[in-house]
Design a protein around this motif. Structure first.
Motif, PDB file in Angstrom:
ATOM      1  N   VAL A  50       0.860  -1.191   0.000  1.00 22.35           N
ATOM      2  CA  VAL A  50       0.000   0.000   0.000  1.00 22.35           C
ATOM      3  C   VAL A  50       0.891   1.233   0.000  1.00 22.35           C
ATOM      4  O   VAL A  50       1.775   1.354   0.854  1.00 22.35           O
ATOM      5  CB  VAL A  50      -0.914   0.006   1.248  1.00 22.35           C
ATOM      6  CG1 VAL A  50      -1.774   1.245   1.277  1.00 22.35           C
ATOM      7  CG2 VAL A  50      -1.764  -1.238   1.279  1.00 22.35           C
ATOM      8  N   PRO A  51       0.684   2.160  -0.946  1.00 23.81           N
ATOM      9  CA  PRO A  51       1.555   3.337  -0.958  1.00 23.81           C
ATOM     10  C   PRO A  51       1.376   4.158   0.318  1.00 23.81           C
ATOM     11  O   PRO A  51       0.279   4.265   0.849  1.00 23.81           O
ATOM     12  CB  PRO A  51       1.084   4.108  -2.190  1.00 23.81           C
ATOM     13  CG  PRO A  51      -0.252   3.563  -2.527  1.00 23.81           C
ATOM     14  CD  PRO A  51      -0.301   2.163  -2.033  1.00 23.81           C
ATOM     15  N   GLY A  52       2.482   4.690   0.803  1.00 24.13           N
ATOM     16  CA  GLY A  52       2.403   5.590   1.948  1.00 24.13           C
ATOM     17  C   GLY A  52       2.515   4.922   3.296  1.00 24.13           C
ATOM     18  O   GLY A  52       2.567   5.598   4.321  1.00 24.13           O
ATOM     19  N   VAL A  53       2.572   3.588   3.315  1.00 27.94           N
ATOM     20  CA  VAL A  53       2.627   2.899   4.617  1.00 27.94           C
ATOM     21  C   VAL A  53       3.937   3.208   5.340  1.00 27.94           C
ATOM     22  O   VAL A  53       3.955   3.427   6.550  1.00 27.94           O
ATOM     23  CB  VAL A  53       2.446   1.372   4.434  1.00 27.94           C
ATOM     24  CG1 VAL A  53       2.737   0.635   5.728  1.00 27.94           C
ATOM     25  CG2 VAL A  53       1.035   1.079   3.995  1.00 27.94           C
ATOM     26  N   GLU A  55       5.753   5.882   5.185  1.00 25.78           N
ATOM     27  CA  GLU A  55       5.678   7.222   5.777  1.00 25.78           C
ATOM     28  C   GLU A  55       4.819   7.186   7.031  1.00 25.78           C
ATOM     29  O   GLU A  55       5.144   7.803   8.050  1.00 25.78           O
ATOM     30  CB  GLU A  55       5.067   8.214   4.781  1.00 25.78           C
ATOM     31  CG  GLU A  55       5.935   8.525   3.578  1.00 25.78           C
ATOM     32  CD  GLU A  55       5.642   7.610   2.407  1.00 25.78           C
ATOM     33  OE1 GLU A  55       5.398   6.406   2.628  1.00 25.78           O
ATOM     34  OE2 GLU A  55       5.669   8.088   1.260  1.00 25.78           O
ATOM     35  N   GLU A  56       3.742   6.430   6.937  1.00 24.69           N
ATOM     36  CA  GLU A  56       2.805   6.321   8.066  1.00 24.69           C
ATOM     37  C   GLU A  56       3.523   5.778   9.307  1.00 24.69           C
ATOM     38  O   GLU A  56       3.342   6.275  10.411  1.00 24.69           O
ATOM     39  CB  GLU A  56       1.687   5.356   7.648  1.00 24.69           C
ATOM     40  CG  GLU A  56       0.441   5.426   8.467  1.00 24.69           C
ATOM     41  CD  GLU A  56      -0.359   6.674   8.148  1.00 24.69           C
ATOM     42  OE1 GLU A  56      -0.698   7.345   9.121  1.00 24.69           O
ATOM     43  OE2 GLU A  56      -0.607   6.980   6.964  1.00 24.69           O
ATOM     44  N   ARG A  59       6.523   8.256  10.637  1.00 24.68           N
ATOM     45  CA  ARG A  59       6.235   9.522  11.307  1.00 24.68           C
ATOM     46  C   ARG A  59       5.811   9.344  12.765  1.00 24.68           C
ATOM     47  O   ARG A  59       5.660  10.312  13.480  1.00 24.68           O
ATOM     48  CB  ARG A  59       5.212  10.321  10.528  1.00 24.68           C
ATOM     49  CG  ARG A  59       3.803   9.811  10.560  1.00 24.68           C
ATOM     50  CD  ARG A  59       2.940  10.836   9.874  1.00 24.68           C
ATOM     51  NE  ARG A  59       1.664  10.296   9.488  1.00 24.68           N
ATOM     52  CZ  ARG A  59       0.855  10.904   8.647  1.00 24.68           C
ATOM     53  NH1 ARG A  59       1.206  12.044   8.097  1.00 24.68           N
ATOM     54  NH2 ARG A  59      -0.296  10.388   8.353  1.00 24.68           N
ATOM     55  N   ILE A  82      -8.077   3.899   7.653  1.00 23.40           N
ATOM     56  CA  ILE A  82      -6.623   3.900   7.407  1.00 23.40           C
ATOM     57  C   ILE A  82      -6.059   2.532   7.802  1.00 23.40           C
ATOM     58  O   ILE A  82      -5.299   1.912   7.060  1.00 23.40           O
ATOM     59  CB  ILE A  82      -5.931   5.027   8.204  1.00 23.40           C
ATOM     60  CG1 ILE A  82      -6.425   6.392   7.706  1.00 23.40           C
ATOM     61  CG2 ILE A  82      -4.416   4.931   8.096  1.00 23.40           C
ATOM     62  CD1 ILE A  82      -5.968   7.564   8.527  1.00 23.40           C
ATOM     63  N   ILE A  85      -6.991  -0.121   5.267  1.00 21.60           N
ATOM     64  CA  ILE A  85      -6.167  -0.095   4.048  1.00 21.60           C
ATOM     65  C   ILE A  85      -4.752  -0.577   4.367  1.00 21.60           C
ATOM     66  O   ILE A  85      -4.164  -1.379   3.645  1.00 21.60           O
ATOM     67  CB  ILE A  85      -6.110   1.341   3.456  1.00 21.60           C
ATOM     68  CG1 ILE A  85      -7.509   1.833   3.073  1.00 21.60           C
ATOM     69  CG2 ILE A  85      -5.132   1.427   2.288  1.00 21.60           C
ATOM     70  CD1 ILE A  85      -8.111   1.207   1.852  1.00 21.60           C
ATOM     71  N   GLN A  86      -4.238  -0.091   5.500  1.00 22.22           N
ATOM     72  CA  GLN A  86      -2.861  -0.406   5.877  1.00 22.22           C
ATOM     73  C   GLN A  86      -2.677  -1.908   6.116  1.00 22.22           C
ATOM     74  O   GLN A  86      -1.613  -2.449   5.855  1.00 22.22           O
ATOM     75  CB  GLN A  86      -2.546   0.351   7.166  1.00 22.22           C
ATOM     76  CG  GLN A  86      -1.086   0.669   7.345  1.00 22.22           C
ATOM     77  CD  GLN A  86      -0.901   1.703   8.442  1.00 22.22           C
ATOM     78  OE1 GLN A  86      -1.563   2.728   8.450  1.00 22.22           O
ATOM     79  NE2 GLN A  86      -0.031   1.428   9.367  1.00 22.22           N
TER      80      GLN A  86
END
Lengths: 486, 360
Positions: A50-53, A55-56, A59, A82, A85-86
């Motif tokens: 999943v894109p952005g995981v 970064e999630e 952070r 979220i 999806i994650q």
């Protein structure tokens, strides 16, 4: 679930947390427009990319390394979405068959629609029904994850070569006992090379009472209730023992053959006369010594007797089992390596004799840790020649590399328990009816007493089941020092 | 149509005597209202090149850098360092408008630990029909005035995400300015007022609240267009050891824009990076320098940028995962069907059709 990719016979399917799919589950990928469906088995569950995981996750960690503490005021309640999806997973699935007009074919050559296909879990009973696994002689192996029973047909073990393997203490012997008693229940003749003396109590329940198999279990302990008289033996059987188990050289074997015939003609075929004949033999010193040493092995084994009354003939037990079924347990516990080989050689020779003369129809042979008593040349013999006589072998081992590769290649069924060691799994995956990925991925994570069944018995649909309990007295448990203290 | 009632938590982590939650409440109400206005199963187009809006400003100036650097010495006196940032992202388009998400984050460092409060995301369906009502309702909810309608024509639809984010940001800044005593408050951007997003009166009020709480406002700009003698002010660093400030002179703003801060160039550590730093000009010079020194003594500043502000930015930024989750939310909760319209850039230009690229 959504179809994501197909590469060869591997499907990649996106699944969401609520769908609760695990390794070993079967999925039906149905393309209504094509009128076909793929049956695929989940062999691995990975996180979906999943894109952005990243970064999630990143952070939440500041420079100090401690997780960042804070409060999320999320009035619209987006956070569960979220997480949803994650936590999406990517299911790696092996295509097992194509279903078309309620008929199964092993093809995976067509491509179902990515957008229109529906994907749902396929229950084991439904799969078994589609594959016609249940037959007239059911053997309930155990329960599957979806609380259904895995039932195989006894006839699918008939005429086959089977392997039961897994690491120590995961339930191999338990499964072999389950198969044996069920075969005996269907009036089959079963012979077991029992290395640890754990099959002799097959006729007893856990609380020590007799069970329905009691009269059909015959335990033969060499040198105790299992002895043979020389005059009851066929020369070929004795030669087999001498050459294969005791490695008698060719010249000496020829001399022995001559001696044997001479004694037989005189009606003096017994241990005492044989010993004296070897001692008085007028021949090369080396030949005499070779024969004498083999004779001493015979004598020391305690397996041979001159008393006909004391002799317990395997034939008799086999014929008793012929009509109503039975298990002949050859108890090899407390038997030395040489004696073990003598006994096994005798039993196998006897079985071949009985089968070749059609005194017996067929025998199911269960051989535990066969490398400890089976000579190398016998492996191929068992799976090729003896198979044609009607000896259908099941090898049981916790050291899969002790079974020759040729055996794996010809194995019809494999009952695979947990293995952690990659090398062991590699060995097993050489079997012709198994694919490497399935074995590596599923067997690696099998819990104790769970078995991955592969091959003919499940129509090549690998299925994981928890082997059901048997009300049979356990004898195979490891003796523990601290057991009483607990 | 029944509007579902949502309530938000009244309690925030940061110290607060009289926090009013009218604005977040209105944000939520307006968000839900706007989403209800999307016709059921109305398709919306996925945003082909996801863009996050950052609030920026453009103005001219004629300034000089004082050659003498102001040396700084970290002041380790326990001081709360707090920062605010907001972010907005366009999720997709409907036939009548756009769907955007807005989120704000307040981060603070206290007792050597970072803590945060994130507010949102709030999701809005903004159309030509509802944009004025939406914006004015939100402005009025907190500021009791409708600056937008007073100062300018109706905002452009595409400017609305930034306007909403700005509104949330100013509200968060006000809350922290009111509640933090003897602290340092970090803003993202400059202290230039009189722009579309920042009415002068509003920023003045925020700075006043901060001053009354003995808190100094420092505004860091990640990028600046200010030049002295034709060279960017952040690229004229003297050959001396950091940390230091460089003072600017001759800064002029064009009305209606007003500069409410003194402009400095701050280089806080050995990383060869400097930032434009605006400090509330109503505070005296000593207090301005003290505030920066307290920042140095109480916060981390890797890459010469305060960690608190960096965390605020990171926490409010929408990740691709969150965008997917928001799409999932509006599809499930509001029945908005997601469709993929062909990307004209890709369709026409194939592999050369990168919509997001900037060409000089």
């Amino acid at each position: 679930m959504k179809l994501y990719k197909k590469e060869g016979n591997v499907l990649q399917i996106i699944s969401f947390p609520t769908e609760n799919v695990e390794k070993g589950d079967y999925l039906l990928v149905e393309d209504a427009d094509a009128g076909k469906a793929l049956i695929a088995q989940v062999i691995d569950v990975q996180f979906a990319a999943v894109p952005g995981v990243l970064e999630e996750l990143l952070r939440t960690l500041p420079d100090g390394g401690e997780p960042l503490q804070g409060e999320d005021i999320d009035p619209m309640e987006i956070a569960p979405h979220i997480t949803y999806i994650q936590d999406a997973s990517l299911l790696i699935c092996k295509i097992r068959a194509t279903l078309e007009n309620e008929m199964l074919s092993p093809s995976s050559s067509w491509l179902p629609s990515r957008s229109q296909s529906t994907i749902k879990k396929l229950s084991i009973p439904m799969l078994m029904k589609l594959a016609n696994v249940d037959g007239k002689l059911p053997i309930i192996l155990g329960g599957t994850k979806d609380s259904s029973l895995l039932t195989i047909d006894a006839s699918s073990i008939d005429g086959t070569l089977n392997i039961i393997t897994g690491k120590k203490g995961c339930g191999k012997s338990h499964l072999s006992k389950l198969l044996m008693v069920n075969l005996v229940g269907y009036k089959a003749t079963v012979v077991i090379f029992d290395l640890n003396g754990e099959y002799s109590s097959l006729g007893m329940t856990n609380d020590g009472k007799r069970n329905m198999y009691y009269d059909k279990i015959h335990t033969l302990t060499p040198a105790q209730n299992f002895k043979v008289a020389l005059e009851q033996l066929h020369l070929n059987t004795v030669m087999g023992i001498l050459v294969n188990a005791l490695h008698l050289p060719g010249t000496s074997a020829r001399e022995f053959r001559r001696l044997w015939r001479m004694l037989k003609e005189k009606g003096k075929l017994n241990m005492q006369e044989l010993g004296e004949a070897i001692r008085d033999l007028n021949c090369n010193q080396h030949v005499r010594d070779a024969l004498a040493s083999r004779f001493h092995s015979f004598a020391n084994s305690g397996f041979f007797t001159d008393s006909i009354g004391e002799a317990m003939l395997l034939d008799e037990t086999l014929f008793r089992s012929k009509e109503s079924g039975g298990a002949i347990v050859i108890n090899l516990k407390n038997t030395s390596n040489i004696d073990r080989q003598i006994v096994v050689e005798y039993v196998l020779g006897k079985l071949v004799d009985s089968l070749s003369s059609w005194k017996l129809k067929a025998v199911f042979l269960f051989a535990e840790e066969a490398h400890l008593y089976l000579r190398e040349t016998y492996w191929d013999d068992i799976v090729t020649r003896m198979r044609h006589y009607g000896i259908f072998t099941t090898f049981i081992t916790n050291q899969p590399d002790t079974i020759q590769e040729t055996i794996y290649r010809q194995a019809d069924n494999i009952f695979l328990f947990n293995f952690t060691n990659e090398h062991d799994l590699d060995v097993v995956s050489r079997a012709a009816r198994v694919d490497v990925e399935t074995v590596r991925s599923i067997a690696h994570d099998l819990p104790p007493h769970h078995c991955l069944t592969l091959g003919r018995v499940v129509r090549d649909f690998p299925i994981v089941a928890r082997v059901r309990a048997l009300d049979i007295k356990t004898m195979g448990e490891t003796r523990l020092f601290f057991n009483d203290k607990n | 149509m029944v509007i579902e009632q949502y309530t938000i938590t009244n309690k925030y982590n940061f110290p607060q005597p009289n926090i009013d939650t009218i604005l977040p409440q209105r944000f939520l109400e307006q968000s839900l209202n706007s989403l209800k206005q999307v016709q059921l199963h109305q398709p919306f187009q996925l945003n082909q090149a996801v863009q996050q809006f950052n609030i920026t400003e453009i103005y001219q100036s004629n300034l000089q850098l004082k050659p003498q650097a102001i040396p700084l010495k970290p002041d380790h006196q326990e001081t709360i360092i707090a920062a605010i940032d907001t972010s907005t992202i366009k999720i997709g388009e409907t036939t009548t408008g756009i769907i955007v998400a807005v989120r704000g984050a307040a981060t603070w460092r206290q007792n050597h630990a970072y803590k945060y409060t994130r507010l949102g995301p709030f999701i809005f369906h903004i159309t030509e029909d509802n944009k004025n009502q939406l914006f004015n309702t939100l402005e009025h909810a907190y500021f009791c005035t409708t600056y937008g309608s007073m100062h300018q024509a109706s905002p452009n639809l595409m400017q609305m995400p930034a306007r909403l984010a700005s509104l949330l940001e100013r509200w968060l800044q006000t809350m922290l300015a009111k509640t933090i005593n003897h602290g340092v408050l970090l803003f993202d951007g400059s202290l230039t007022a009189g722009t579309i997003d920042t009415p002068t009166q509003r920023l003045k009020e925020i700075l006043n609240y901060a001053r009354r709480s003995n808190t100094t406002v420092l505004a860091f700009s990640k990028a600046t267009i200010l030049r002295a003698n034709g060279v960017l002010i952040t690229e004229q660093l003297p050959n001396r050891d950091p940390p230091y400030l460089l003072e600017t002179t001759g800064m002029q703003s064009k009305p209606p824009q007003t500069l409410l801060g003194d402009v400095y160039v701050a280089r806080l550590n050995k990383a060869n990076i400097a930032f434009r730093l605006d400090i509330d000009r109503e505070t005296d010079f000593t207090q301005q320098v003290d505030a920066v020194q307290k920042l140095l003594g109480n916060d981390l500043y890797t890459q010469s940028y305060p960690e608190t502000l960096r965390l605020s930015h990171i926490l409010c930024t929408f990740t691709a995962n969150e965008v997917l989750a928001i799409k999932h939310f509006i599809t499930r909760k509001h029945g908005i069907q997601i469709i993929n319209r062909p990307d004209m850039h890709k369709l026409l230009f194939g592999p050369f059709g990168h919509k997001g690229e900037i060409y000089s």
